[in-house]
Structure formats: structure tokens, C-alpha cells
Design an enzyme around this catalytic site. Structure first.
Site, PDB file in Angstrom:
ATOM      1  N   ASN A   9      19.040   9.570 -41.111  1.00  9.53           N
ATOM      2  CA  ASN A   9      20.903   9.543 -40.582  1.00  9.53           C
ATOM      3  C   ASN A   9      21.286  10.490 -41.938  1.00  9.53           C
ATOM      4  O   ASN A   9      22.117   9.784 -42.304  1.00  9.53           O
ATOM      5  CB  ASN A   9      21.207   9.475 -39.531  1.00  9.53           C
ATOM      6  CG  ASN A   9      22.329  10.239 -39.225  1.00  9.53           C
ATOM      7  OD1 ASN A   9      22.324  11.141 -39.391  1.00  9.53           O
ATOM      8  ND2 ASN A   9      23.238   9.293 -38.720  1.00  9.53           N
ATOM      9  N   LYS A  11      23.788  12.803 -42.074  1.00  4.93           N
ATOM     10  CA  LYS A  11      24.716  12.529 -42.189  1.00  4.93           C
ATOM     11  C   LYS A  11      25.088  14.561 -41.864  1.00  4.93           C
ATOM     12  O   LYS A  11      24.124  15.604 -42.877  1.00  4.93           O
ATOM     13  CB  LYS A  11      25.514  12.120 -41.902  1.00  4.93           C
ATOM     14  CG  LYS A  11      24.976  11.288 -41.710  1.00  4.93           C
ATOM     15  CD  LYS A  11      26.710   9.371 -41.286  1.00  4.93           C
ATOM     16  CE  LYS A  11      25.971   8.137 -41.285  1.00  4.93           C
ATOM     17  NZ  LYS A  11      26.970   7.126 -41.135  1.00  4.93           N
ATOM     18  N   HIS A  95      25.481   9.986 -31.652  1.00  3.37           N
ATOM     19  CA  HIS A  95      25.499   8.701 -32.816  1.00  3.37           C
ATOM     20  C   HIS A  95      27.728   8.588 -32.512  1.00  3.37           C
ATOM     21  O   HIS A  95      27.934   9.657 -32.085  1.00  3.37           O
ATOM     22  CB  HIS A  95      25.498   9.883 -33.988  1.00  3.37           C
ATOM     23  CG  HIS A  95      26.597   8.601 -35.221  1.00  3.37           C
ATOM     24  ND1 HIS A  95      27.097   8.074 -36.087  1.00  3.37           N
ATOM     25  CD2 HIS A  95      25.320   7.920 -35.873  1.00  3.37           C
ATOM     26  CE1 HIS A  95      27.232   7.395 -36.682  1.00  3.37           C
ATOM     27  NE2 HIS A  95      25.862   6.976 -36.997  1.00  3.37           N
ATOM     28  N   GLU A  97      29.494   9.061 -34.461  1.00  3.05           N
ATOM     29  CA  GLU A  97      30.875   9.874 -35.293  1.00  3.05           C
ATOM     30  C   GLU A  97      31.204  10.683 -34.157  1.00  3.05           C
ATOM     31  O   GLU A  97      32.155  11.526 -34.155  1.00  3.05           O
ATOM     32  CB  GLU A  97      30.393   9.772 -36.707  1.00  3.05           C
ATOM     33  CG  GLU A  97      30.212   8.985 -37.145  1.00  3.05           C
ATOM     34  CD  GLU A  97      29.196   8.629 -38.477  1.00  3.05           C
ATOM     35  OE1 GLU A  97      28.689   9.451 -39.094  1.00  3.05           O
ATOM     36  OE2 GLU A  97      29.399   7.480 -39.487  1.00  3.05           O
ATOM     37  N   GLU A 167      23.591   0.610 -32.815  1.00  4.09           N
ATOM     38  CA  GLU A 167      24.687   0.699 -33.367  1.00  4.09           C
ATOM     39  C   GLU A 167      26.075  -0.080 -33.515  1.00  4.09           C
ATOM     40  O   GLU A 167      26.673   0.675 -33.432  1.00  4.09           O
ATOM     41  CB  GLU A 167      24.870   1.689 -33.923  1.00  4.09           C
ATOM     42  CG  GLU A 167      23.149   2.730 -34.220  1.00  4.09           C
ATOM     43  CD  GLU A 167      23.400   3.822 -35.637  1.00  4.09           C
ATOM     44  OE1 GLU A 167      22.471   3.750 -36.094  1.00  4.09           O
ATOM     45  OE2 GLU A 167      24.252   4.866 -35.164  1.00  4.09           O
ATOM     46  N   GLY A 173      28.926   2.278 -42.127  1.00  4.93           N
ATOM     47  CA  GLY A 173      28.953   3.093 -43.383  1.00  4.93           C
ATOM     48  C   GLY A 173      30.064   1.740 -43.545  1.00  4.93           C
ATOM     49  O   GLY A 173      30.393   2.153 -44.825  1.00  4.93           O
ATOM     50  N   SER A 212      24.518  -0.014 -41.690  1.00  2.00           N
ATOM     51  CA  SER A 212      24.590  -0.378 -43.164  1.00  2.00           C
ATOM     52  C   SER A 212      23.456  -1.242 -43.512  1.00  2.00           C
ATOM     53  O   SER A 212      23.118  -2.913 -43.609  1.00  2.00           O
ATOM     54  CB  SER A 212      26.005  -1.897 -43.445  1.00  2.00           C
ATOM     55  OG  SER A 212      26.831  -0.614 -43.141  1.00  2.00           O
TER      56      SER A 212
END
Ligand code: PEP
Length: 250
Positions: A9, A11, A95, A97, A167, A173, A212
Site C-alpha cells: 500500500n 499511500k 483502510h 486512514e 491492521e 506506521g 509495521s
């Protein structure tokens, strides 16, 4: 037998040049990967460019989201039908985010999931709890709610052609990774949620871990019985690391 998928991904990262270098780095090392399928998910604007760079390889292409609308007056949106035109196989939906920064609700995610399926793409449905959810003991409830939002609307058959990515939000991250045992526990729970409605679909659905993941921690995570690959953020931007994770799936 579920084949591992290692999906990058990207991003909001990349340029025409850096993407060309990244894909050629991945292709040069690809023959070290024996068992895993590879996929890359660039920003929309680069889909056509990456589609060209992947010609003649068996690396799959995916997008990172889609509109919850089919077409019309929705400035800035990109429809699943458009994404399909650029040779995509996968589409990341829900996701964290998107959920936390752009406010995608469980219902919005379910609508996007439906558009993705309708257009012959495979959704990678992301689910995961925040640190607060985990500390308050709500992990299972949060995950179940996120999955049931799709299950209740479209039924378990919609999952026959879907992938789920677990996730944990606190691991994305941040450099913090769920332990293999923590991840396995949630992956098993996800398979049970699907299995309560259809055992075959539960046995066949691929459940990826994301948060991560790096070459150094991938092997133990990927060795867990219910972890069928990874959704990779930061480490997917370096060919060596991305391929290192996929080798760990060997
Ligand atoms: C992600 O954004 O899907 C992700 C897993 O990111 P990272 O690997 O950087 O934690």
C-alpha cells in the site's frame, strides 16, 4: 490451500521516476519469491503508469480506495468501474486512514465494498482496533462490527471473493507490531465470524496482517496458521524490504 498475498500500500507516495525504480527493483528480485503472490497499490494517478511497468510480470495491481458513488457530480472521486479499466485486481477498502482521517463509516465502507465486487475487483477489506479499543478490551467487538457491516448488508457469499486485512491502528506506521500471537488471535476470530455463516468461505478466505511489517518480523507473523500474507505500508516503498517480506512467506 490459501496462497499468501503480499500487497504494498504505497499511500500518498511516489513520482513517475521513483515508481519506475521501485517496480524495476521488485521485478529484478522477484524470482527469489517462491510462494507468495505480489501486488502493488499505487495512488490512482499512477495506475496507468504502473500497469505499463508490470506488463509481462505476474505482479498484481490494486488501488487504494474508490468512491461510494458510481458516477456523476462527485468532484475528485474515482469509481470502481474506472479502476477496473486499468487492469486492477484488488482494491483496498476501509483502510484506517480512510476511516479515521476521512471519516469513512462502516456503512460507507460497506457501500464501497459493494461497488468493488460489482465491478469484478477483489476488495481488501481493512479492519482493526485503536489502542484505546484494545486497552479497554473491545478489540473483538470493534472487529466484529466492521465485518458485520458488510456481512449484514451483502451476506457471506460476498466474502467468497474478498480478502480481509487485520491492521491494528496502533501498529500502522508506528514501528510497533502486533506480536504473532496477538495477530493470530484476531485472525482466528475473524475466520470464526465468517465461519459462523459459511465454513468453506471461512476456510478459503485470505486474511492479511498489516502494521509495521518488515523483513525482520515477517517470518514469525507469516508462520501463524491464520495469517495469509501482509498488507505493507512503509516497507513496500523499498524493493529490497518488500521482497524480503515476500521471501519470509516462502
Ligand atoms: C498500512 O498502511 O496498510 C500499513 C500496514 O502501514 P505500515 O506497514 O507502514 O505500518
Amino acid at each position: 490451500m490459501r496462497r499468501s498475498l503480499v500487497a504494498g500500500n504505497w499511500k500518498l507516495n511516489g513520482s513517475l521516476n521513483s515508481i519506475s525504480e521501485l517496480i524495476s527493483g521488485i521485478r529484478e528480485r522477484q524470482d527469489q519469491v517462491k510462494n507468495a503472490e505480489l501486488a502493488v497499490c499505487p495512488p490512482f494517478i499512477y495506475l496507468s503508469h504502473v500497469q505499463g511497468l508490470l506488463q509481462g510480470s505476474d505482479i498484481s495491481l490494486g488501488a487504494q480506495d474508490c468512491s461510494d458513488q458510481e458516477s456523476g457530480a462527485y468532484t475528485g472521486e474515482v469509481a470502481a468501474e474506472m479502476i477496473k479499466e486499468f487492469g486492477c485486481t484488488y482494491n483496498i477498502i476501509g483502510h484506517s486512514e480512510r476511516r479515521h482521517i476521512y471519516g469513512d463509516s462502516n456503512e460507507t465502507v460497506a457501500t464501497k465494498f459493494a461497488h468493488v465486487i460489482k465491478n469484478g475487483l477483489i476488495p481488501i477489506l481493512c479492519v482493526g482496533e485503536t489502542l484505546q479499543d484494545r486497552e479497554e478490551g473491545h478489540t473483538e467487538v470493534v472487529i466484529a462490527k466492521q465485518i458485520n457491516a458488510v456481512l449484514d448488508l451483502f451476506g457471506v457469499k460476498a466474502f467468497a471473493k474478498a480478502i480481509i486485512a487485520y491492521e491494528p491502528v496502533w501498529a500502522i506506521g508506528t514501528g510497533k507490531t502486533a506480536t504473532p500471537e496477538q495477530a493470530q488471535e484476531v485472525h482466528e476470530e475473524i475466520r470464526l465470524i465468517i465461519g459462523a455463516q459459511n465454513k468453506d468461505i471461512a476456510a478459503n478466505i485470505r486474511i492479511l496482517y498489516g502494521g509495521s511489517m518488515k523483513p525482520e518480523n515477517a517470518e514469525h507473523l507469516l508462520a501463524q496458521p491464520d495469517i495469509d500474507g501482509g498488507l505493507i505500508g512503509g516497507a513496500a516503498l523499498k524493493a529490497e524490504d518488500f521482497i524480503g517480506i515476500a521471501i519470509a512467506a516462502n
